[in-house]
Design an enzyme around this catalytic site. Sequence first.
Site, PDB file in Angstrom:
ATOM      1  N   LYS A 292       0.863  -1.184   0.000  1.00  0.00           N
ATOM      2  CA  LYS A 292       0.000   0.000   0.000  1.00  0.00           C
ATOM      3  C   LYS A 292       0.891   1.223   0.000  1.00  0.00           C
ATOM      4  O   LYS A 292       1.951   1.213   0.647  1.00  0.00           O
ATOM      5  CB  LYS A 292      -0.913  -0.008   1.232  1.00  0.00           C
TER       6      LYS A 292
ATOM      7  N   GLU B 137      -9.023   7.697   4.234  1.00  0.00           N
ATOM      8  CA  GLU B 137      -8.861   7.980   5.661  1.00  0.00           C
ATOM      9  C   GLU B 137      -9.400   9.363   6.012  1.00  0.00           C
ATOM     10  O   GLU B 137      -9.031  10.372   5.394  1.00  0.00           O
ATOM     11  CB  GLU B 137      -7.373   7.870   6.048  1.00  0.00           C
TER      12      GLU B 137
HETATM   13  O1  KIV Z   1      -0.529   2.752   8.766  1.00  0.00           O
HETATM   14  C1  KIV Z   1      -1.714   2.453   8.982  1.00  0.00           C
HETATM   15  O2  KIV Z   1      -2.074   1.854   9.996  1.00  0.00           O
HETATM   16  C2  KIV Z   1      -2.697   2.839   7.970  1.00  0.00           C
HETATM   17  C3  KIV Z   1      -4.145   2.696   8.325  1.00  0.00           C
HETATM   18  C4  KIV Z   1      -4.548   3.766   9.254  1.00  0.00           C
HETATM   19  C5  KIV Z   1      -5.015   2.639   7.133  1.00  0.00           C
HETATM   20  O3  KIV Z   1      -2.346   3.275   6.914  1.00  0.00           O
END
Ligand code: KIV
Length: 273
Positions: A122, A191
Site C-alpha cells: 500500500k 482515511e
Molecule cells: O498505517 C496504517 O495503519 C494505515 C491505516 C490507518 C489505514 O495506513
Amino acid sequence: MSIAKQDTAKKVTVHTLENMALKGEKISMITAYDYSMAKLVDSANIDVILVGDSAANVMAGYETTLPITLDEMIYHAASVVRGVNRAMVVVDMPFGSYQGNSKMALQSAIRIMKETSANAIKLEGGQEVIESISRILSAGIPVMGHLGLTPQSINKFGTYAVRATSEDEAERVIADAKALEDAGCFSLVLEKIPANLAKIVAQELSIPVIGIGAGPHTDGQVLVLHDMLGITQDFSPRYLRRYLSLGDEIRSAVQQYSADVKSGNFPNEKEQY
Ligand code: KIV
C-alpha cells in the site's frame, strides 16, 4: 488435497476482495505488526491484515510515521506473514521508499515482496505517485492506494484533522481515486474524510474501497489494532470504536505480578520444580 493446498485455497486474495465487494459483503481489515498478534487476528477471520507504517507510532513510539525505514517495515511484515494462514497481508511502503522515483519504488516493493512473502503493498497519494504505481504493477505486485488523510504528508498539511471538507479538495480526492483505479490499484483506503464524499468515491469506483473515519458507505473498514484494543490510550478520534480496554488490563496484570513478586507470593509451591 494436502493440508497446505487446503490452506492456500482458503487464502484471501485480490479476487476474493473483488467478489466480496461485488456481492456487497463488507471487508474487514486491521493492522498487525508482529507474529503473535497476527496469528490471533488471523484466527479471528479478518479478511486483510495491514502491516501499517502506523508501526512507527504504536510499536516504535515516534510522533509521526515518517521515521520508520524499509528494513523495519520488512522486519514487521515478515513477522506478521509467519503468523498468518488465511488473511491477505498488505504492507505499507514507508515514507521515502517510493515518492518521486519510480525505479526506487519498484525496488522497494520488490524487497518487501521477496523478503516478507506478503501479498500486496500500500502507498499514499494520488496522481503524483501514478508512475511509481504503474512500475510496481508491471512487476505483478498488487497495489492498494491511500487517499484523504495521508499521514506521511503531515508536514505539508500540518494537522491530522478531517480532510477534503472543501469542494476543491473533495474533487481532488475523487479525481485521484479514479486515477488510482485506472492505474490498476486493486483497492483503495480512504482515511478521515466526510462520509458523503466516501460514498461518492465508493459508488464511482469498481475496486473495493476501505474506510477509516470515512463513514459506513465503503466496501470495508480498517482500524489500527492497538487503538481498537485500547492499548493506545491517548488517541481518541471520533471514528475510533474501542472494543477492549486492554491497556488497563495489561497494567493491572503487571501491577499484580509485581506485587506478587515483592510479597513473595510468586512463585508458589506449584510453580517450582
Ligand atoms: O498505517 C496504517 O495503519 C494505515 C491505516 C490507518 C489505514 O495506513
